[in-house]
Structures are given as C-alpha cells and as structure tokens.
Write a protein that holds these residues in place. Structure first.
Motif, PDB file in Angstrom:
ATOM      1  N   LYS A  55      53.060  36.678 -60.141  1.00 14.03           N
ATOM      2  CA  LYS A  55      53.205  34.785 -60.196  1.00 14.03           C
ATOM      3  C   LYS A  55      51.237  34.834 -60.137  1.00 14.03           C
ATOM      4  O   LYS A  55      50.226  33.801 -61.418  1.00 14.03           O
ATOM      5  CB  LYS A  55      53.409  33.754 -58.586  1.00 14.03           C
ATOM      6  N   ASN A  56      50.664  36.179 -59.870  1.00 16.58           N
ATOM      7  CA  ASN A  56      48.792  36.730 -59.652  1.00 16.58           C
ATOM      8  C   ASN A  56      48.703  35.609 -61.419  1.00 16.58           C
ATOM      9  O   ASN A  56      47.573  35.442 -62.066  1.00 16.58           O
ATOM     10  CB  ASN A  56      48.863  37.560 -59.545  1.00 16.58           C
ATOM     11  N   HIS A  57      49.336  35.778 -62.622  1.00 10.92           N
ATOM     12  CA  HIS A  57      48.902  35.779 -64.208  1.00 10.92           C
ATOM     13  C   HIS A  57      49.641  34.696 -64.730  1.00 10.92           C
ATOM     14  O   HIS A  57      49.567  34.296 -65.791  1.00 10.92           O
ATOM     15  CB  HIS A  57      49.984  37.337 -64.398  1.00 10.92           C
ATOM     16  N   GLY A  58      50.419  33.721 -64.040  1.00 11.92           N
ATOM     17  CA  GLY A  58      51.083  32.581 -64.664  1.00 11.92           C
ATOM     18  C   GLY A  58      52.308  32.530 -65.511  1.00 11.92           C
ATOM     19  O   GLY A  58      52.994  33.837 -65.256  1.00 11.92           O
ATOM     20  N   HIS A  59      52.736  32.252 -66.022  1.00 10.87           N
ATOM     21  CA  HIS A  59      54.092  32.576 -66.972  1.00 10.87           C
ATOM     22  C   HIS A  59      53.433  33.341 -68.112  1.00 10.87           C
ATOM     23  O   HIS A  59      52.794  33.002 -68.888  1.00 10.87           O
ATOM     24  CB  HIS A  59      54.631  30.794 -67.453  1.00 10.87           C
ATOM     25  N   PRO A  60      54.659  34.155 -68.077  1.00 10.55           N
ATOM     26  CA  PRO A  60      54.255  35.368 -68.877  1.00 10.55           C
ATOM     27  C   PRO A  60      54.528  34.983 -70.888  1.00 10.55           C
ATOM     28  O   PRO A  60      53.734  35.568 -71.603  1.00 10.55           O
ATOM     29  CB  PRO A  60      55.375  35.926 -68.385  1.00 10.55           C
ATOM     30  N   SER A  62      52.631  32.923 -72.132  1.00  4.30           N
ATOM     31  CA  SER A  62      51.101  33.164 -72.395  1.00  4.30           C
ATOM     32  C   SER A  62      49.798  34.295 -72.726  1.00  4.30           C
ATOM     33  O   SER A  62      49.883  34.203 -73.796  1.00  4.30           O
ATOM     34  CB  SER A  62      50.252  32.107 -71.754  1.00  4.30           C
ATOM     35  N   TYR A  63      50.832  35.182 -71.852  1.00  7.04           N
ATOM     36  CA  TYR A  63      50.076  37.124 -71.935  1.00  7.04           C
ATOM     37  C   TYR A  63      51.171  38.081 -73.077  1.00  7.04           C
ATOM     38  O   TYR A  63      51.578  38.880 -73.083  1.00  7.04           O
ATOM     39  CB  TYR A  63      49.631  37.446 -70.708  1.00  7.04           C
ATOM     40  N   LEU A  64      52.945  37.554 -72.051  1.00  8.41           N
ATOM     41  CA  LEU A  64      53.154  38.764 -72.348  1.00  8.41           C
ATOM     42  C   LEU A  64      54.036  38.988 -73.898  1.00  8.41           C
ATOM     43  O   LEU A  64      54.468  39.425 -74.499  1.00  8.41           O
ATOM     44  CB  LEU A  64      54.353  39.004 -70.709  1.00  8.41           C
ATOM     45  N   TYR A  65      54.941  37.069 -74.320  1.00 11.67           N
ATOM     46  CA  TYR A  65      55.711  37.199 -74.784  1.00 11.67           C
ATOM     47  C   TYR A  65      55.646  37.715 -76.325  1.00 11.67           C
ATOM     48  O   TYR A  65      55.656  38.241 -76.914  1.00 11.67           O
ATOM     49  CB  TYR A  65      56.006  35.913 -74.828  1.00 11.67           C
ATOM     50  N   PRO A  66      53.718  37.283 -76.576  1.00 15.45           N
ATOM     51  CA  PRO A  66      53.212  37.893 -77.579  1.00 15.45           C
ATOM     52  C   PRO A  66      52.979  39.066 -77.549  1.00 15.45           C
ATOM     53  O   PRO A  66      53.297  40.033 -78.494  1.00 15.45           O
ATOM     54  CB  PRO A  66      51.835  37.222 -77.536  1.00 15.45           C
ATOM     55  N   ALA A  67      52.507  40.010 -77.029  1.00 12.39           N
ATOM     56  CA  ALA A  67      52.903  41.509 -76.742  1.00 12.39           C
ATOM     57  C   ALA A  67      54.055  41.969 -77.226  1.00 12.39           C
ATOM     58  O   ALA A  67      54.535  43.029 -78.408  1.00 12.39           O
ATOM     59  CB  ALA A  67      52.603  42.154 -75.151  1.00 12.39           C
ATOM     60  N   LEU A  68      55.765  41.334 -76.591  1.00 10.79           N
ATOM     61  CA  LEU A  68      56.984  41.896 -76.872  1.00 10.79           C
ATOM     62  C   LEU A  68      57.080  42.097 -78.575  1.00 10.79           C
ATOM     63  O   LEU A  68      57.420  42.495 -79.168  1.00 10.79           O
ATOM     64  CB  LEU A  68      57.514  40.907 -76.198  1.00 10.79           C
ATOM     65  N   GLU A  69      56.491  40.501 -78.913  1.00  7.58           N
ATOM     66  CA  GLU A  69      56.560  39.946 -79.995  1.00  7.58           C
ATOM     67  C   GLU A  69      56.189  41.431 -81.346  1.00  7.58           C
ATOM     68  O   GLU A  69      56.746  40.760 -82.323  1.00  7.58           O
ATOM     69  CB  GLU A  69      57.266  38.592 -80.419  1.00  7.58           C
ATOM     70  N   ARG A  70      54.896  41.413 -80.757  1.00  4.08           N
ATOM     71  CA  ARG A  70      54.029  42.477 -81.322  1.00  4.08           C
ATOM     72  C   ARG A  70      54.416  43.845 -81.603  1.00  4.08           C
ATOM     73  O   ARG A  70      54.680  44.635 -82.570  1.00  4.08           O
ATOM     74  CB  ARG A  70      52.611  42.174 -81.544  1.00  4.08           C
ATOM     75  N   GLU A  71      55.477  44.228 -80.309  1.00  9.19           N
ATOM     76  CA  GLU A  71      55.815  45.697 -80.692  1.00  9.19           C
ATOM     77  C   GLU A  71      57.098  46.066 -80.631  1.00  9.19           C
ATOM     78  O   GLU A  71      57.064  46.984 -81.336  1.00  9.19           O
ATOM     79  CB  GLU A  71      55.748  45.704 -78.723  1.00  9.19           C
ATOM     80  N   PHE A  72      57.171  44.782 -80.625  1.00 15.73           N
ATOM     81  CA  PHE A  72      59.189  44.781 -80.921  1.00 15.73           C
ATOM     82  C   PHE A  72      59.464  43.732 -81.664  1.00 15.73           C
ATOM     83  O   PHE A  72      59.286  42.619 -81.493  1.00 15.73           O
ATOM     84  CB  PHE A  72      59.949  44.637 -79.760  1.00 15.73           C
ATOM     85  N   ASP A  73      60.600  43.884 -82.842  1.00 15.19           N
ATOM     86  CA  ASP A  73      60.754  42.942 -83.597  1.00 15.19           C
ATOM     87  C   ASP A  73      62.579  42.650 -83.476  1.00 15.19           C
ATOM     88  O   ASP A  73      63.028  41.844 -84.641  1.00 15.19           O
ATOM     89  CB  ASP A  73      60.690  42.724 -85.754  1.00 15.19           C
ATOM     90  N   ASP A  74      63.220  43.600 -83.308  1.00 15.23           N
ATOM     91  CA  ASP A  74      64.616  43.425 -83.044  1.00 15.23           C
ATOM     92  C   ASP A  74      64.892  43.083 -81.759  1.00 15.23           C
ATOM     93  O   ASP A  74      66.037  43.620 -80.689  1.00 15.23           O
ATOM     94  CB  ASP A  74      64.770  45.140 -83.514  1.00 15.23           C
ATOM     95  N   VAL A  75      64.581  41.723 -81.223  1.00 20.59           N
ATOM     96  CA  VAL A  75      64.262  41.942 -79.416  1.00 20.59           C
ATOM     97  C   VAL A  75      64.611  39.825 -78.979  1.00 20.59           C
ATOM     98  O   VAL A  75      64.181  39.475 -80.341  1.00 20.59           O
ATOM     99  CB  VAL A  75      63.550  42.274 -77.721  1.00 20.59           C
ATOM    100  N   ASP A  76      65.713  39.748 -78.062  1.00 16.04           N
ATOM    101  CA  ASP A  76      64.705  37.999 -78.028  1.00 16.04           C
ATOM    102  C   ASP A  76      64.947  38.331 -76.767  1.00 16.04           C
ATOM    103  O   ASP A  76      65.178  38.324 -75.460  1.00 16.04           O
ATOM    104  CB  ASP A  76      66.818  37.533 -77.742  1.00 16.04           C
ATOM    105  N   VAL A  77      63.612  36.972 -76.626  1.00 11.24           N
ATOM    106  CA  VAL A  77      63.382  37.184 -75.496  1.00 11.24           C
ATOM    107  C   VAL A  77      63.315  35.379 -74.836  1.00 11.24           C
ATOM    108  O   VAL A  77      63.180  34.883 -75.883  1.00 11.24           O
ATOM    109  CB  VAL A  77      61.371  37.098 -75.373  1.00 11.24           C
ATOM    110  N   ALA A  78      63.667  35.634 -73.400  1.00 15.93           N
ATOM    111  CA  ALA A  78      63.953  34.078 -72.576  1.00 15.93           C
ATOM    112  C   ALA A  78      63.439  34.055 -71.723  1.00 15.93           C
ATOM    113  O   ALA A  78      64.062  35.180 -71.050  1.00 15.93           O
ATOM    114  CB  ALA A  78      65.088  33.284 -73.184  1.00 15.93           C
ATOM    115  N   PHE A  79      63.304  33.029 -71.573  1.00 17.14           N
ATOM    116  CA  PHE A  79      62.601  32.862 -70.048  1.00 17.14           C
ATOM    117  C   PHE A  79      63.849  31.904 -69.722  1.00 17.14           C
ATOM    118  O   PHE A  79      64.506  31.618 -69.064  1.00 17.14           O
ATOM    119  CB  PHE A  79      61.261  31.418 -69.528  1.00 17.14           C
ATOM    120  N   VAL A  80      64.030  32.837 -67.540  1.00 18.17           N
ATOM    121  CA  VAL A  80      65.352  32.921 -67.434  1.00 18.17           C
ATOM    122  C   VAL A  80      64.930  31.458 -65.782  1.00 18.17           C
ATOM    123  O   VAL A  80      65.501  30.551 -65.629  1.00 18.17           O
ATOM    124  CB  VAL A  80      65.450  34.318 -66.516  1.00 18.17           C
TER     125      VAL A  80
END
Length: 94
Positions: A55-60, A62-80
């Motif tokens: 929780k310290n870093h807030g909703h992912p 803002s910081y995690l989704y862009p990193a995942l999208e840069r690193e992997f072009d064949d994954v689906d990212v969804a907030f649960v």
C-alpha cells in the motif's frame, strides 16, 4: 502466496501469487517493480500471476503497469482489487 521472490525459483506452470508486500517492498518501489518483472518472467505461457503490491506505493497503475508494458508486449494486465490491508492485487496473464 509466496514468500519474497526467489531468484533461483523455477518457472511456474500454474497460476500463482507473488507477495510484494514484504518490508523490503514497503521501503522500495524499485524493488516492487524489479520483483514483479521477475515474477512475470517466471510465469509460463497460458498462466497468470497475481502481483500483490504494498500500500505504501499507492495504486500500481501509476508505476507498475508502465514497467510491465515496456518489458512485455504479450501480457494482459488487469486490476483485481484492493486488499483489506491496503495493498493492491494486479493479475498479469502471460
């Protein structure tokens, strides 16, 4: 959920959860991103990994989704959902 990410762990050929809520994750957003990328890399095609972030870093988004999208072009990212403890769960389908 798993304990802290083990760099020597094998590829997960089933869906699983990566616990990114440890004290080292609470202290470092960079560590969360690094371990999340590692978890996705260790997830077999056709499976998913739930990334449970501190929780310290807030909703992912803002910081995690862009990193995942840069690193992997064949994954689906969804907030649960947001956990009762304040952390966040993001599902990444590989």
């Amino acid at each position: 959920m798993t304990d802290a990410i083990d760099a020597n762990a094998e590829v997960h050929d089933t869906s699983w959860s990566a616990n990114l809520e440890q004290s080292e994750h609470a202290a470092s957003q960079r560590r969360v991103v690094r371990d999340a990328l590692d978890a996705v890399e260790r997830t077999a095609n056709g499976c998913h990994v739930n990334l449970v972030t501190h929780k310290n870093h807030g909703h992912p988004e803002s910081y995690l989704y862009p990193a995942l999208e840069r690193e992997f072009d064949d994954v689906d990212v969804a907030f649960v959902d947001q956990c009762g403890c304040g952390g966040f769960v993001t599902r990444v389908h590989v």
